[in-house]
Design a protein around this motif. Structure first.
Motif, PDB file in Angstrom:
ATOM      1  N   PRO A   1      64.413  68.548  39.841  1.00  0.00           N
ATOM      2  CA  PRO A   1      65.816  68.547  40.286  1.00  0.00           C
ATOM      3  C   PRO A   1      66.758  68.809  39.120  1.00  0.00           C
ATOM      4  CG  PRO A   1      64.629  66.607  41.091  1.00  0.00           C
ATOM      5  CD  PRO A   1      63.761  67.248  40.054  1.00  0.00           C
ATOM      6  N   LYS A   2      67.760  69.639  39.368  1.00  0.00           N
ATOM      7  CA  LYS A   2      68.735  69.963  38.344  1.00  0.00           C
ATOM      8  C   LYS A   2      70.049  70.313  39.030  1.00  0.00           C
ATOM      9  CE  LYS A   2      69.293  70.544  33.854  1.00  0.00           C
ATOM     10  NZ  LYS A   2      69.032  69.477  32.887  1.00  0.00           N
ATOM     11  N   LYS A   3      71.133  69.698  38.599  1.00  0.00           N
ATOM     12  CA  LYS A   3      72.430  69.993  39.197  1.00  0.00           C
ATOM     13  C   LYS A   3      72.864  71.407  38.857  1.00  0.00           C
ATOM     14  CE  LYS A   3      74.206  65.237  39.265  1.00  0.00           C
ATOM     15  NZ  LYS A   3      75.295  64.331  38.805  1.00  0.00           N
ATOM     16  N   GLY A   4      73.548  72.025  39.802  1.00  0.00           N
ATOM     17  CA  GLY A   4      74.036  73.381  39.583  1.00  0.00           C
ATOM     18  C   GLY A   4      73.767  74.256  40.790  1.00  0.00           C
ATOM     19  N   LYS A   5      74.302  75.472  40.753  1.00  0.00           N
ATOM     20  CA  LYS A   5      74.179  76.397  41.875  1.00  0.00           C
ATOM     21  C   LYS A   5      73.043  77.398  41.695  1.00  0.00           C
ATOM     22  CE  LYS A   5      79.122  76.148  42.945  1.00  0.00           C
ATOM     23  NZ  LYS A   5      80.371  76.924  43.147  1.00  0.00           N
ATOM     24  N   GLN A   6      72.356  77.329  40.571  1.00  0.00           N
ATOM     25  CA  GLN A   6      71.296  78.288  40.289  1.00  0.00           C
ATOM     26  C   GLN A   6      69.940  77.604  40.392  1.00  0.00           C
ATOM     27  OE1 GLN A   6      71.471  79.998  36.403  1.00  0.00           O
ATOM     28  NE2 GLN A   6      69.657  81.269  36.671  1.00  0.00           N
ATOM     29  N   ALA A   7      68.975  78.308  40.936  1.00  0.00           N
ATOM     30  CA  ALA A   7      67.615  77.795  41.032  1.00  0.00           C
ATOM     31  C   ALA A   7      66.637  78.851  40.527  1.00  0.00           C
ATOM     32  CB  ALA A   7      67.278  77.427  42.474  1.00  0.00           C
ATOM     33  N   THR A   8      65.557  78.394  39.932  1.00  0.00           N
ATOM     34  CA  THR A   8      64.494  79.284  39.467  1.00  0.00           C
ATOM     35  C   THR A   8      63.191  78.864  40.126  1.00  0.00           C
ATOM     36  OG1 THR A   8      65.540  79.702  37.314  1.00  0.00           O
ATOM     37  CG2 THR A   8      63.177  80.071  37.478  1.00  0.00           C
ATOM     38  N   ILE A   9      62.490  79.816  40.686  1.00  0.00           N
ATOM     39  CA  ILE A   9      61.203  79.547  41.321  1.00  0.00           C
ATOM     40  C   ILE A   9      60.135  80.317  40.555  1.00  0.00           C
ATOM     41  CG2 ILE A   9      59.839  79.745  43.429  1.00  0.00           C
ATOM     42  CD1 ILE A   9      62.460  79.712  45.003  1.00  0.00           C
ATOM     43  N   VAL A  10      59.116  79.601  40.112  1.00  0.00           N
ATOM     44  CA  VAL A  10      58.004  80.208  39.388  1.00  0.00           C
ATOM     45  C   VAL A  10      56.736  80.003  40.206  1.00  0.00           C
ATOM     46  CG1 VAL A  10      56.683  80.257  37.240  1.00  0.00           C
ATOM     47  CG2 VAL A  10      59.114  79.685  37.184  1.00  0.00           C
ATOM     48  N   TRP A  11      56.044  81.077  40.493  1.00  0.00           N
ATOM     49  CA  TRP A  11      54.791  81.005  41.239  1.00  0.00           C
ATOM     50  C   TRP A  11      53.738  81.779  40.466  1.00  0.00           C
ATOM     51  CZ3 TRP A  11      51.859  85.061  43.173  1.00  0.00           C
ATOM     52  CH2 TRP A  11      50.818  84.702  44.039  1.00  0.00           C
ATOM     53  N   GLY A  12      52.544  81.230  40.343  1.00  0.00           N
ATOM     54  CA  GLY A  12      51.522  81.952  39.601  1.00  0.00           C
ATOM     55  C   GLY A  12      50.195  81.228  39.602  1.00  0.00           C
ATOM     56  N   GLY A  13      49.252  81.802  38.907  1.00  0.00           N
ATOM     57  CA  GLY A  13      47.912  81.242  38.805  1.00  0.00           C
ATOM     58  C   GLY A  13      47.195  81.825  37.603  1.00  0.00           C
ATOM     59  N   LEU A  14      45.971  81.418  37.400  1.00  0.00           N
ATOM     60  CA  LEU A  14      45.185  81.909  36.277  1.00  0.00           C
ATOM     61  C   LEU A  14      44.815  83.378  36.493  1.00  0.00           C
ATOM     62  CD1 LEU A  14      42.790  78.896  35.623  1.00  0.00           C
ATOM     63  CD2 LEU A  14      44.923  79.450  34.460  1.00  0.00           C
TER      64      LEU A  14
END
Length: 332
Positions: free
Chosen positions: A269-282
């Motif tokens: 959780p982080k206040k603000g209007k921006q979000a970052t989504i990271v998806w990945g694997g080996l």
């Protein structure tokens, strides 16, 4: 006459355009790629370090690369971040023969570029010099590798910078997301350990000095030289200046492959209007035959900038995000 000639040229241009069909990438075929690698000679220094030589006499410039195993994944957990602090203080702190400011002035006077960096699993010392200044440049590189000063003031600056990076990371949504992704992906292994204010505060200047000593005496080194040089002369200079560099890994051995992590979702959780989504694997390792196909697939998917499918579909066409991309980083 001129008008008739102009019309003829326009007609020929139109015919040329009409004859050229647009390339259809899904059905296009290409001939086999022909690539002839340049001739590279391989030598060995007396200490065991391998040397790769590539002559190129087009311009009077020589580049020398010293690569060694070491980095963040080898940091002791209670001193996580010591490799980064050591790298900054190592290069900026000058040598015993030439203090920091004096060394930089000498390099600048000769237009010699001497750099040092330590990443996650390896480090490099890089030297670029004109052919006429190569011997002097190798002498400065020798001083930097074997007799660095680790100026106390510069070392303290490196510690402050490391702490500032950690504090900035807490305020940078993207950096924070990637940090937690790495921790989750490699939890329980050295790859998942990241520096904290506590581990940086625990460091002492002697820790960096000891770490540098281990890298020089107990790591595996490889030297690459490219440019305008005489092979016999460069080998004599390398042996004279760097002959004792070891060629084996010592205590810096290759890490075993990380275990496949369980699927999980980590929310920070982080206040603000921006979000970052990271998806990945080996991904496949650097020696895997799938490396080249993965590079190509990554370029098509999201690594090719505005030409990639993710960028076109999500940003350009959908207007759903300002930035979207993919990357593939094969590791040892």
């Amino acid at each position: 006459m001129r008008k008739a000639l102009l019309c003829a040229l326009i007609a020929l241009a139109l015919l040329g355009c009409a004859a050229k069909k647009p390339l259809e990438p899904r059905s296009a075929t290409f001939g086999p790629l022909k690539f002839t690698p340049p001739p590279i000679s391989e030598k060995v220094l007396s200490g065991g370090a391998k040397v790769f030589l590539l002559e190129d006499h087009e311009i009077p410039l020589v580049r020398v690369f010293f690569s060694f195993r070491g980095g963040a994944v080898y940091d002791p957990p209670d001193l996580a971040g010591i490799s980064s602090v050591t790298a900054m203080a190592w290069r900026s702190g000058g040598t015993l023969a030439h203090p920091a400011g004096e060394l930089d002035d000498l390099l600048e006077d000769r237009a010699i570029d001497l750099g040092l960096s330590i990443g996650r699993q390896s480090g490099t010392v890089t030297l670029s010099a004109l052919k006429e200044d190569l011997e002097a440049g190798l002498g400065f590189a020798r001083e930097l590798i074997f007799t660095p000063a680790f100026d106390e003031g510069r070392w303290k600056v490196a510690v402050k910078r490391a702490k500032s990076d950690i504090l900035r990371e807490e305020e940078d949504v993207e950096a924070l997301a990637f940090r937690e992704f790495r921790r989750a992906m490699y939890r329980g292994t050295p790859r998942g350990v990241t520096p904290t204010l506590k581990t940086v505060d625990a460091m002492k200047r002697e820790d960096s000095i000891d770490y540098r000593e281990r890298l020089v005496s107990d790591s595996g080194w490889v030297v690459g030289v490219a440019g305008d040089f005489d092979p016999a002369r460069i080998m004599a200079l390398l042996e004279e200046n760097f002959g004792k560099l070891p060629g084996e890994g010592g205590s810096f051995q290759s890490l075993p492959p990380p275990p496949t992590p369980e699927p999980q979702i980590v929310v920070v959780p982080k206040k603000g209007k921006q979000a970052t989504i990271v998806w990945g694997g080996l991904a496949p390792r650097i020696e895997d035959p799938l490396q080249a196909p993965c590079d190509m697939a990554d370029f098509i998917l999201g690594g090719g900038g505005f030409r990639s499918r993710l960028m076109r579909g999500i940003r350009s066409d959908g207007g759903l995000s300002y930035s979207v991309w993919s990357f593939y980083e094969p590791q040892k």
